[in-house]
Design a protein around this motif. Structure first.
Motif, PDB file in Angstrom:
ATOM      1  N   VAL A  29       1.107  -1.470  -0.201  1.00  0.00           N
ATOM      2  CA  VAL A  29      -0.035  -0.035   0.176  1.00  0.00           C
ATOM      3  C   VAL A  29       0.893   0.918  -0.207  1.00  0.00           C
ATOM      4  N   VAL A  30       1.421   1.052   0.672  1.00  0.00           N
ATOM      5  CA  VAL A  30       2.844   2.280   0.601  1.00  0.00           C
ATOM      6  C   VAL A  30       3.399   2.617  -0.494  1.00  0.00           C
ATOM      7  N   GLU A  31       3.659   1.490  -1.794  1.00  0.00           N
ATOM      8  CA  GLU A  31       4.443   1.868  -2.688  1.00  0.00           C
ATOM      9  C   GLU A  31       3.352   1.864  -3.480  1.00  0.00           C
ATOM     10  N   GLU A  32       2.616   2.114  -3.520  1.00  0.00           N
ATOM     11  CA  GLU A  32       1.143   2.350  -4.173  1.00  0.00           C
ATOM     12  C   GLU A  32       0.915   3.859  -4.305  1.00  0.00           C
ATOM     13  N   LYS A  33       1.024   3.940  -2.612  1.00  0.00           N
ATOM     14  CA  LYS A  33      -0.034   5.683  -2.891  1.00  0.00           C
ATOM     15  C   LYS A  33       0.627   6.491  -2.366  1.00  0.00           C
ATOM     16  N   PHE A  34       2.562   5.794  -1.904  1.00  0.00           N
ATOM     17  CA  PHE A  34       3.742   6.861  -1.847  1.00  0.00           C
ATOM     18  C   PHE A  34       5.148   6.543  -2.853  1.00  0.00           C
ATOM     19  N   GLY A  35       4.771   5.776  -3.812  1.00  0.00           N
ATOM     20  CA  GLY A  35       5.412   5.242  -4.127  1.00  0.00           C
ATOM     21  C   GLY A  35       6.702   6.400  -4.708  1.00  0.00           C
ATOM     22  N   GLY A  36       6.300   7.901  -5.741  1.00  0.00           N
ATOM     23  CA  GLY A  36       7.280   8.591  -5.807  1.00  0.00           C
ATOM     24  C   GLY A  36       8.410   8.931  -4.866  1.00  0.00           C
ATOM     25  N   MET A  37       7.553   9.466  -3.444  1.00  0.00           N
ATOM     26  CA  MET A  37       8.346   9.626  -2.642  1.00  0.00           C
ATOM     27  C   MET A  37       8.651   9.204  -2.221  1.00  0.00           C
ATOM     28  N   LEU A  38       8.866   7.576  -1.739  1.00  0.00           N
ATOM     29  CA  LEU A  38       9.558   6.559  -1.120  1.00  0.00           C
ATOM     30  C   LEU A  38      10.284   5.807  -1.867  1.00  0.00           C
ATOM     31  N   ASN A  39      10.506   6.067  -3.822  1.00  0.00           N
ATOM     32  CA  ASN A  39      11.252   6.008  -4.284  1.00  0.00           C
ATOM     33  C   ASN A  39      12.716   7.322  -3.904  1.00  0.00           C
ATOM     34  N   ALA A  40      12.008   8.097  -3.695  1.00  0.00           N
ATOM     35  CA  ALA A  40      12.942   9.736  -3.873  1.00  0.00           C
ATOM     36  C   ALA A  40      13.312   9.241  -2.413  1.00  0.00           C
ATOM     37  N   PHE A  41      13.105   8.921  -0.906  1.00  0.00           N
ATOM     38  CA  PHE A  41      13.896   8.980  -0.261  1.00  0.00           C
ATOM     39  C   PHE A  41      14.759   7.835   0.296  1.00  0.00           C
ATOM     40  N   LYS A  42      15.192   6.996  -1.437  1.00  0.00           N
ATOM     41  CA  LYS A  42      16.192   5.545  -1.050  1.00  0.00           C
ATOM     42  C   LYS A  42      17.041   6.432  -1.344  1.00  0.00           C
ATOM     43  N   TYR A  43      17.241   7.378  -1.914  1.00  0.00           N
ATOM     44  CA  TYR A  43      18.531   8.464  -2.740  1.00  0.00           C
ATOM     45  C   TYR A  43      19.195   9.539  -2.342  1.00  0.00           C
ATOM     46  N   GLY A  44      18.705   9.225  -1.280  1.00  0.00           N
ATOM     47  CA  GLY A  44      19.278  10.979   0.447  1.00  0.00           C
ATOM     48  C   GLY A  44      18.484  11.956  -0.043  1.00  0.00           C
ATOM     49  N   ALA A  45      17.666  11.626   1.231  1.00  0.00           N
ATOM     50  CA  ALA A  45      16.936  12.758   1.454  1.00  0.00           C
ATOM     51  C   ALA A  45      17.189  13.435   3.455  1.00  0.00           C
ATOM     52  N   PRO A  46      17.028  14.895   2.561  1.00  0.00           N
ATOM     53  CA  PRO A  46      17.588  15.386   3.992  1.00  0.00           C
ATOM     54  C   PRO A  46      16.924  15.501   4.503  1.00  0.00           C
ATOM     55  N   PRO A  47      16.934  16.131   6.511  1.00  0.00           N
ATOM     56  CA  PRO A  47      16.024  15.689   7.585  1.00  0.00           C
ATOM     57  C   PRO A  47      15.312  17.348   6.963  1.00  0.00           C
ATOM     58  N   HIS A  48      14.095  17.428   7.580  1.00  0.00           N
ATOM     59  CA  HIS A  48      12.947  18.657   6.801  1.00  0.00           C
ATOM     60  C   HIS A  48      12.230  18.132   7.438  1.00  0.00           C
ATOM     61  N   GLY A  49      11.184  19.817   7.329  1.00  0.00           N
ATOM     62  CA  GLY A  49      10.022  20.146   8.045  1.00  0.00           C
ATOM     63  C   GLY A  49       9.427  21.370   8.112  1.00  0.00           C
ATOM     64  N   GLY A  50       8.768  21.684   8.014  1.00  0.00           N
ATOM     65  CA  GLY A  50       7.814  22.414   7.683  1.00  0.00           C
ATOM     66  C   GLY A  50       6.016  22.902   8.645  1.00  0.00           C
ATOM     67  N   CYS A  51       5.162  23.813   8.278  1.00  0.00           N
ATOM     68  CA  CYS A  51       4.047  23.869   8.521  1.00  0.00           C
ATOM     69  C   CYS A  51       2.906  24.625   7.529  1.00  0.00           C
TER      70      CYS A  51
END
Length: 595
Positions: A512-534
């Motif tokens: 389910v995670v891969e189907e619904k959030f595959g784009g973001m999940l895949n991006a995280f696998k290539y080096g994602a900085p800690p981040h946050g917002g509001c």
């Protein structure tokens, strides 16, 4: 001379005396004084009083113009006599004597009056919103909205945030409110969704190497209307930052909000920086809400332990069955008449409670229906735990935890209003932090996300693996002003393994995670900085600064409470041809059988 105007209707002063001028605008008001006809002409900028004599060749045209007709006049500026000067308007020192008068567009009979404060039904106002927006208060609200957005944008850019636009057509998410779905003609049977928020895209921008992002973002949620929430769409100041802690986010947005509110507060007081912070669990005890109005100085207490085993059986027995007791102080309430206490008790009954018990602290002895059941030691404990002194009263709510929180929070507000404790001339901000990552969903009988599924759990993967999920806190936070939630935010989960585990706890498998959030999940696998917002809500900010109780008063073209656009008649049926192009067939709900 320009075809329509040399000046706006808010520009002329005595310095233009004697000049030939041309004005265009709406007929705001007409007054017949026998040989003279006074006509106030209004545009976006203001109102100018004009006058025409009955002997003028243009008199008949002027006489025929109805209120709200669009006209163009040419005339000469004269200074008003001392007794006719109107100091309440910028153009009040002059009037224009009309030489020629032309009706650009004649108005029909008006369904609502523009030149008065007369109230009209909301659906009528929304159906004729273009007229409603001509009225002074509404016009000022929409101008204020534009100015606030410009100020927010300027302040974000000054902090080196870059403004980007994210897609409007995107994919549906299994979390949050209901999506608005858009069928795809090119891909039969598949749908886009309008974004509930740019959540995934703004995180992807951080993964893409941009350090600070913001936009004035349109968001779409298919949910019921409330006074502080529009059905359908709303706007928010959406922003995200890389390599930040929760503290960095606070330091970025606090001066923006403080600055905007100071700029447009019109003398009202603003919280000093930094804004106070309350842990979620404390806020629920002290204020009975995770959206506390801290203009109200009343701070409640959990006094369950004091009543446990006491001779006040109504509470003592309920406690053995899991109930909680909340105490709500009422400062200096001993001077209130008996009707004050009876009125609050009746109010509690109207809320579904059995009543609102109380104690009045006096130097000689405590009074009230509960006092006689408590010994001196317990009474002293109540005073110590709640900060009450002689002359104060203490009200009580006893119920299961969630009910006790809600009812005590409402009682706190009611008591604060009855005692005149809430300063309406202030804007009080606060943060609520340390929200639980998960909650138990009674309807689905399972653990579910309580706030934002993309948040980083405090303790990371280790907490997800080894802690009771219902004890895990998240780096999630809300900013609240005067009891209205302006924004939710979080330090994001940027690690695939943490994301998989968090969704697993909430009942979503890896597929389910891969189907619904595959784009973001895949991006995280290539080096994602800690981040946050509001993402503070624009509509709510404007509502507060405009001192309006309803968000529809600060939106140019809002829907009504039934999610209908009365002006454009949306939603509406579409042609069969359009449905065929989309490979869609409409199946109307069957009417319920009559009993």
């Amino acid at each position: 001379m320009h075809r329509y105007r040399t000046h706006t209707c808010g520009a002329l002063t005595v310095s233009e005396e004697g000049q030939i001028v041309r004005l265009s605008g709406w007929v705001h008001r007409k007054r017949d004084h026998g040989n003279l006809l006074f006509i106030d002409i209004r545009d976006h900028y203001g109102v100018t009083q004009c006058v025409i004599e009955t002997t003028s060749a243009s008199f008949k045209a002027a006489e025929a113009a109805r209120n709200e007709s669009v006209v163009t006049i040419t005339g000469h500026v004269v200074k008003r006599t001392a007794e006719t000067i109107n100091t309440k308007m910028p153009t009040g020192g002059i009037e224009v004597v009309i030489d020629s008068f032309h009706i650009e567009s004649q108005a029909d009979q008006l369904p609502i009056q523009v030149n008065s404060d007369q109230e009209f039904p909301e659906d009528t106002r929304l159906r004729y919103r273009f007229l409603d927006l001509r009225r002074d208060k509404m016009h000022a609200n929409i101008v204020l909205r534009s100015q606030i957005i410009a100020s927010l944008r300027r302040r974000m850019i000054e902090q080196d945030f870059l403004e980007f636009q994210t897609p409007i057509l995107t994919s549906s998410s299994p979390e949050g409110a209901r999506d608005f779905l858009v069928p795809s003609r090119m891909h039969p049977g598949k749908f886009y969704a309008l974004p509930q928020a740019p959540q995934q895209f703004k995180q992807l921008l951080m993964v893409s190497g941009f350090d600070k992002y913001f936009q004035i973002a349109p968001c779409f949620r298919d949910e019921d209307a409330r006074a502080d929430r529009s059905p359908g769409e709303f706007y928010q100041l959406d922003f995200e930052m890389s390599y930040v802690t929760q503290e960095d986010v606070f330091q970025a947005i606090e001066p923006v909000l403080h600055g905007v509110f100071t700029e447009f507060a019109k003398g009202r007081q603003i919280s000093a920086l930094p804004f106070p912070r309350f842990r979620y669990e404390d806020a629920m005890v002290w204020f009975g809400s995770d959206k506390p109005d801290i203009r109200n100085p009343i701070r409640m207490a959990d006094v369950t332990a004091i009543f446990d085993g006491s001779e006040f059986n109504a509470f003592a027995k309920a406690i053995t069955k899991g109930s909680h007791v909340r105490a709500i102080p009422a400062p200096n309430a001993s001077s209130q008449p008996r009707s004050f206490f009876e009125k609050l008790n009746d109010w509690a009954v109207s809320q579904g409670a059995p009543g609102l018990g109380y104690i009045i602290f006096a130097p000689e002895q405590a009074k009230g229906p509960i006092a006689k059941f408590l010994d001196a030691d317990r009474l002293q404990q109540l005073k110590a735990q709640t900060g009450c002194k002689d002359g104060d009263a203490l009200f009580f709510v006893c119920a299961p935890k969630a009910t006790a929180e809600k009812l005590s929070g409402l009682a706190r507000t009611r008591i604060g209003e009855e005692l005149g404790l809430i300063d309406k001339n202030r804007f009080e901000f606060c943060w609520v932090v340390d929200f639980p990552m998960f909650e138990y969903n009674e309807d689905l009988k399972k653990v579910d996300f309580s706030h934002n599924p993309f948040s980083m759990p405090q303790g990371g993967l280790e907490a997800l693996l080894n802690q009771d999920p219902l004890t895990i806190k998240a780096y999630q936070y809300d900013i609240v002003c005067n009891g209205i939630e302006l924004s939710s935010g979080a330090i994001r989960n940027h690690l695939p393994e943490v994301m998989y585990k968090a969704f697993e706890i909430a009942g979503y498998g890896a597929e389910v995670v891969e189907e619904k959030f595959g784009g973001m999940l895949n991006a995280f696998k290539y080096g994602a900085p800690p981040h946050g917002g509001c993402a503070p809500g624009i509509d709510r900010i404007v509502m507060l600064l405009a001192n309006e109780p309803n968000i529809r008063e600060v939106v140019a073209f809002p829907m009504n409470q039934q999610a209908q656009d009365m002006l454009m008649q949306a939603p509406s049926e579409v042609m069969e041809r359009q449905l065929k192009e989309l490979h869609i067939r409409v199946e109307m709900p069957k009417e319920k059988a009559k009993a």
